[in-house]
Enzyme design. Sequence first.
Site, PDB file in Angstrom:
ATOM      1  N   GLY A  31      80.189 -51.356  35.273  1.00 30.99           N
ATOM      2  CA  GLY A  31      80.873 -50.750  34.141  1.00 30.99           C
ATOM      3  C   GLY A  31      80.000 -49.709  33.480  1.00 30.99           C
ATOM      4  CD  GLN A  35      76.204 -48.052  29.522  1.00 32.35           C
ATOM      5  OE1 GLN A  35      77.355 -48.384  29.778  1.00 32.35           O
ATOM      6  NE2 GLN A  35      75.156 -48.516  30.176  1.00 32.35           N
ATOM      7  CB  CYS A  49      72.299 -52.890  30.597  1.00 33.91           C
ATOM      8  SG  CYS A  49      73.093 -51.567  29.673  1.00 33.91           S
ATOM      9  CG  LEU A  50      74.444 -48.812  34.815  1.00 33.11           C
ATOM     10  CD1 LEU A  50      75.688 -47.937  34.909  1.00 33.11           C
ATOM     11  CD2 LEU A  50      73.681 -48.816  36.131  1.00 33.11           C
ATOM     12  CG  HIS A  86      77.580 -55.236  29.579  1.00 39.69           C
ATOM     13  ND1 HIS A  86      76.332 -55.796  29.679  1.00 39.69           N
ATOM     14  CD2 HIS A  86      77.384 -53.893  29.632  1.00 39.69           C
ATOM     15  CE1 HIS A  86      75.420 -54.835  29.781  1.00 39.69           C
ATOM     16  NE2 HIS A  86      76.046 -53.663  29.759  1.00 39.69           N
ATOM     17  CD  GLU A  87      80.217 -51.500  30.482  1.00 42.30           C
ATOM     18  OE1 GLU A  87      79.853 -50.555  29.741  1.00 42.30           O
ATOM     19  OE2 GLU A  87      79.464 -51.988  31.349  1.00 42.30           O
ATOM     20  CG  HIS A  95      77.311 -50.569  26.196  1.00 40.21           C
ATOM     21  ND1 HIS A  95      76.008 -50.272  25.846  1.00 40.21           N
ATOM     22  CD2 HIS A  95      77.246 -51.056  27.461  1.00 40.21           C
ATOM     23  CE1 HIS A  95      75.204 -50.580  26.850  1.00 40.21           C
ATOM     24  NE2 HIS A  95      75.929 -51.063  27.839  1.00 40.21           N
TER      25      HIS A  95
END
Length: 166
Positions: free
Chosen positions: A46, A51, A89-90, A131-132, A135
């Site tokens: 995701g 991000q 996480c990216l 998670h997204e 963010h």
Amino acid sequence: MAMRELRYFGDPVLKSVCDPVTTFDKKTEALVKDLLDTVKPGGRAGLAAPQIGVGLRVFSYDVGGLTGYVINPEIVSLSEETHEIGEGCLSVPELWFPVRRAKHAVVRGVDLRNEPIEVEGTEVLAQCLQHETDHLDGKLYLDRLLPERKKQALREAREKDWFWKR
């Protein structure tokens, strides 16, 4: 393919609450396309707009062959059943820590036509939806760690080359 540069832990955009999308135009379409293109490479589940440096409530996902996006998502249901699952996480690369997440999640939002959509998932997709959405609320998965794990994660993050420095 419009791969966008990622923002990393320490960048203030990742700790800011995102604004809702109110205009559905070519800029919004371009943002969604960029999010979908940027989440595509292997190992990514995701990607939320902050991000890539955009403070709007939009995320994309690519989990188990299911790819999509949600504009103005809100979690409307989480199962009472939870589990501790490894999470990364990216925007916090190379670090993985166990996080407690609901096993099932439902997110509602809209599509590019401002039509209602709902995404429902279990296990990894449920984790991704949570998670997204975090963010978009200015939270990183690190914020959900137990205190000792969080302390360890922050220490490790500060030692990484990617850690955003002022």
